[in-house]
Design a protein around this motif. Structure first.
Motif, PDB file in Angstrom:
ATOM      1  N   TRP A   1      21.425   6.997  64.655  1.00 24.96           N
ATOM      2  CA  TRP A   1      20.973   8.207  65.346  1.00 24.96           C
ATOM      3  C   TRP A   1      20.684   7.991  66.824  1.00 24.96           C
ATOM      4  CZ3 TRP A   1      15.911   7.027  66.474  1.00 24.96           C
ATOM      5  CH2 TRP A   1      15.244   6.196  65.573  1.00 24.96           C
ATOM      6  N   PRO A   2      20.336   6.797  67.317  1.00 20.55           N
ATOM      7  CA  PRO A   2      20.266   6.667  68.776  1.00 20.55           C
ATOM      8  C   PRO A   2      21.613   6.944  69.451  1.00 20.55           C
ATOM      9  CG  PRO A   2      19.049   4.888  67.746  1.00 20.55           C
ATOM     10  CD  PRO A   2      19.792   5.586  66.645  1.00 20.55           C
ATOM     11  N   THR A   3      22.697   6.538  68.780  1.00 14.30           N
ATOM     12  CA  THR A   3      24.018   6.838  69.331  1.00 14.30           C
ATOM     13  C   THR A   3      24.263   8.335  69.340  1.00 14.30           C
ATOM     14  OG1 THR A   3      24.894   4.695  68.640  1.00 14.30           O
ATOM     15  CG2 THR A   3      26.500   6.436  69.056  1.00 14.30           C
ATOM     16  N   ASP A   4      23.715   9.065  68.353  1.00 11.28           N
ATOM     17  CA  ASP A   4      23.829  10.527  68.363  1.00 11.28           C
ATOM     18  C   ASP A   4      23.283  11.102  69.673  1.00 11.28           C
ATOM     19  OD1 ASP A   4      24.742  10.259  65.771  1.00 11.28           O
ATOM     20  OD2 ASP A   4      22.870  10.934  64.832  1.00 11.28           O
ATOM     21  N   ARG A   5      22.188  10.536  70.165  1.00 11.72           N
ATOM     22  CA  ARG A   5      21.576  11.028  71.396  1.00 11.72           C
ATOM     23  C   ARG A   5      22.486  10.773  72.603  1.00 11.72           C
ATOM     24  NH1 ARG A   5      16.320  12.346  70.205  1.00 11.72           N
ATOM     25  NH2 ARG A   5      15.320  11.211  68.492  1.00 11.72           N
ATOM     26  N   VAL A   6      23.132   9.606  72.609  1.00 12.56           N
ATOM     27  CA  VAL A   6      24.049   9.291  73.703  1.00 12.56           C
ATOM     28  C   VAL A   6      25.242  10.243  73.668  1.00 12.56           C
ATOM     29  CG1 VAL A   6      25.587   7.536  74.675  1.00 12.56           C
ATOM     30  CG2 VAL A   6      23.337   6.882  73.790  1.00 12.56           C
ATOM     31  N   VAL A   7      25.794  10.468  72.474  1.00  8.42           N
ATOM     32  CA  VAL A   7      26.926  11.385  72.341  1.00  8.42           C
ATOM     33  C   VAL A   7      26.539  12.788  72.810  1.00  8.42           C
ATOM     34  CG1 VAL A   7      28.469  12.526  70.695  1.00  8.42           C
ATOM     35  CG2 VAL A   7      28.056  10.065  70.523  1.00  8.42           C
ATOM     36  N   LYS A   8      25.336  13.233  72.443  1.00  8.00           N
ATOM     37  CA  LYS A   8      24.892  14.562  72.880  1.00  8.00           C
ATOM     38  C   LYS A   8      24.781  14.620  74.407  1.00  8.00           C
ATOM     39  CE  LYS A   8      21.434  18.168  72.109  1.00  8.00           C
ATOM     40  NZ  LYS A   8      21.333  18.547  73.526  1.00  8.00           N
ATOM     41  N   ALA A   9      24.223  13.572  75.010  1.00 12.73           N
ATOM     42  CA  ALA A   9      24.110  13.548  76.470  1.00 12.73           C
ATOM     43  C   ALA A   9      25.484  13.579  77.121  1.00 12.73           C
ATOM     44  CB  ALA A   9      23.329  12.314  76.916  1.00 12.73           C
ATOM     45  N   LEU A  10      26.450  12.881  76.518  1.00 15.23           N
ATOM     46  CA  LEU A  10      27.815  12.881  77.052  1.00 15.23           C
ATOM     47  C   LEU A  10      28.449  14.268  76.943  1.00 15.23           C
ATOM     48  CD1 LEU A  10      29.071   9.496  75.571  1.00 15.23           C
ATOM     49  CD2 LEU A  10      28.959  10.044  78.013  1.00 15.23           C
ATOM     50  N   THR A  11      28.376  14.858  75.760  1.00 20.00           N
ATOM     51  CA  THR A  11      29.023  16.152  75.557  1.00 20.00           C
ATOM     52  C   THR A  11      28.313  17.263  76.333  1.00 20.00           C
ATOM     53  OG1 THR A  11      27.757  16.458  73.503  1.00 20.00           O
ATOM     54  CG2 THR A  11      29.968  15.524  73.313  1.00 20.00           C
ATOM     55  N   ASP A  12      26.978  17.162  76.463  1.00 19.79           N
ATOM     56  CA  ASP A  12      26.256  18.145  77.267  1.00 19.79           C
ATOM     57  C   ASP A  12      26.708  18.087  78.725  1.00 19.79           C
ATOM     58  OD1 ASP A  12      24.870  19.020  75.093  1.00 19.79           O
ATOM     59  OD2 ASP A  12      22.970  18.045  75.609  1.00 19.79           O
ATOM     60  N   GLY A  13      27.129  16.892  79.151  1.00 22.80           N
ATOM     61  CA  GLY A  13      27.611  16.734  80.514  1.00 22.80           C
ATOM     62  C   GLY A  13      29.084  17.022  80.684  1.00 22.80           C
ATOM     63  N   GLY A  14      29.734  17.483  79.606  1.00 18.78           N
ATOM     64  CA  GLY A  14      31.141  17.862  79.683  1.00 18.78           C
ATOM     65  C   GLY A  14      32.135  16.771  79.367  1.00 18.78           C
ATOM     66  N   ALA A  15      31.668  15.611  78.888  1.00 21.53           N
ATOM     67  CA  ALA A  15      32.583  14.511  78.583  1.00 21.53           C
ATOM     68  C   ALA A  15      33.291  14.750  77.249  1.00 21.53           C
ATOM     69  CB  ALA A  15      31.824  13.188  78.539  1.00 21.53           C
ATOM     70  N   ASP A  16      34.509  14.253  77.160  1.00 16.48           N
ATOM     71  CA  ASP A  16      35.246  14.243  75.903  1.00 16.48           C
ATOM     72  C   ASP A  16      34.926  12.939  75.182  1.00 16.48           C
ATOM     73  OD1 ASP A  16      37.317  15.304  74.055  1.00 16.48           O
ATOM     74  OD2 ASP A  16      38.390  13.486  74.660  1.00 16.48           O
ATOM     75  N   VAL A  17      34.496  13.023  73.928  1.00 18.80           N
ATOM     76  CA  VAL A  17      34.040  11.846  73.188  1.00 18.80           C
ATOM     77  C   VAL A  17      34.836  11.694  71.902  1.00 18.80           C
ATOM     78  CG1 VAL A  17      32.078  10.760  72.023  1.00 18.80           C
ATOM     79  CG2 VAL A  17      31.703  12.054  74.128  1.00 18.80           C
TER      80      VAL A  17
END
Length: 321
Positions: free
Chosen positions: A13-29
């Motif tokens: 779940w810490p990685t979930d937070r990183v993914v959310k920060a990436l996608t919130d910033g418009g990154a493709d993950v």
């Protein structure tokens, strides 16, 4: 389109937070766990004289071209999941092929890493950590690594004050189907009177460092996030991991000499993330204990509000704040 490849355990779940920060910033993950290969992830990579690795990774839901990967976040994925019909020799052979094939292609990607698996693997060795910290100007405690009872006795004679013993490698293991941990402990007179078992494997002994508190210093790229860890019990005072409920936290400030030493450490070991542990003495001296290249950080963010997940996302995208 550039893509951030995230390789981590599916339930991390810490990685979930990183993914959310990436996608919130418009990154493709594109996120995957190595446990999904080869039964849920398909690999088809190609390289020739005209271009580097292309082709890609495909799941039931989406695909990514290796040539589009601009950054990789690598955080403790699970072992490969191979067909249950394989014999043990087949399983060992297939796992080695998967590691060399999938792992080989991914680690060959020329992109931004947080952090590269080869650098992380090397940086996990505590003897290398201590040598690097010392070379980079950080204060390290007198330390002995041995399987000799005589060497332990000599070390005790040379060190003024108490000593502690702690694992050289991961402090966790499974026994009788139960998850157990080995914490740092003070060496008592009774321990020194009976050192049987020391010769069975490597042991790490250190001089005890008097502490006012400890610091978990999380480093992401060029950003440092120091958090003071204050112990509220005897067990936590010896090893704070043994009694999380007794801990309180405050955002701290690292002295300039520590900041410089940490930056040199990160550069020398080619890391873009690490979780450093320091003891701070009553007179304010910071003593280095270790630096985990895949250390936990989410509970520190929760307790202090330090924006570590966002910093990791920024580092993957090359964003400065």
């Amino acid at each position: 389109m550039s893509t951030v490849l995230v390789i981590a355990a599916r339930d991390d779940w810490p990685t979930d937070r990183v993914v959310k920060a990436l996608t919130d910033g418009g990154a493709d993950v594109f996120r995957m766990d190595t446990a999904e290969f080869p039964q849920e992830v398909t690999l088809a990579g190609r390289i020739d004289a005209r271009r580097g690795w292309s082709g890609g990774l495909t799941t039931a839901h989406r695909a990514v071209d290796l040539a589009d990967v601009s950054a990789v976040y690598y955080r403790a994925p699970n072992p490969f999941s191979l067909p249950a019909t394989m014999s043990e020799p087949e399983n060992l052979f297939a796992a080695a092929q998967a590691r060399a094939g999938l792992g080989g292609i991914i680690t060959a990607l020329d992109c931004r890493w947080v952090s590269h698996p080869a650098a992380m693997s090397r940086a996990e060795y505590k003897p290398l950590q201590l040598a690097t910290a010392r070379t980079c100007g950080l204060t390290v405690p007198p330390t002995l690594l041995t399987n000799s009872p005589d060497a332990v006795r000599a070390f005790v004679g040379d060190v003024t004050g108490p000593i502690i013993c702690k694992p050289v490698a991961t402090p966790v293991f499974i026994e009788d189907d139960q998850f157990k941990a080995v914490y740092t402990r003070r060496v008592t007179e009774d321990d020194l009177a009976d050192l049987r078992g020391i010769d069975t494997t490597a042991h790490l002994f250190q001089a005890w460092v008097d502490k006012a508190y400890e610091v978990r210093l999380t480093v992401v790229g060029d950003r440092l996030f120091p958090a003071e860890v204050h112990a509220g019990s005897d067990a936590a005072h010896t090893d704070w991991r043994s009694d999380y409920r007794a801990l309180t936290y405050r955002i701290g400030t690292a002295p300039p000499n520590v900041v410089q030493g940490v930056r040199r450490y990160m550069d020398r070991l080619d890391l873009r993330f690490a979780a450093f542990d320091f003891v701070v003495s009553p007179d304010g001296v910071w003593t280095y204990l270790e630096a985990n290249p895949c250390g936990q950080w989410d509970w520190i963010e929760h307790a202090t509000g330090l924006p570590i997940a966002q910093a990791i996302a920024d580092e993957l995208q090359g964003v400065s704040r």
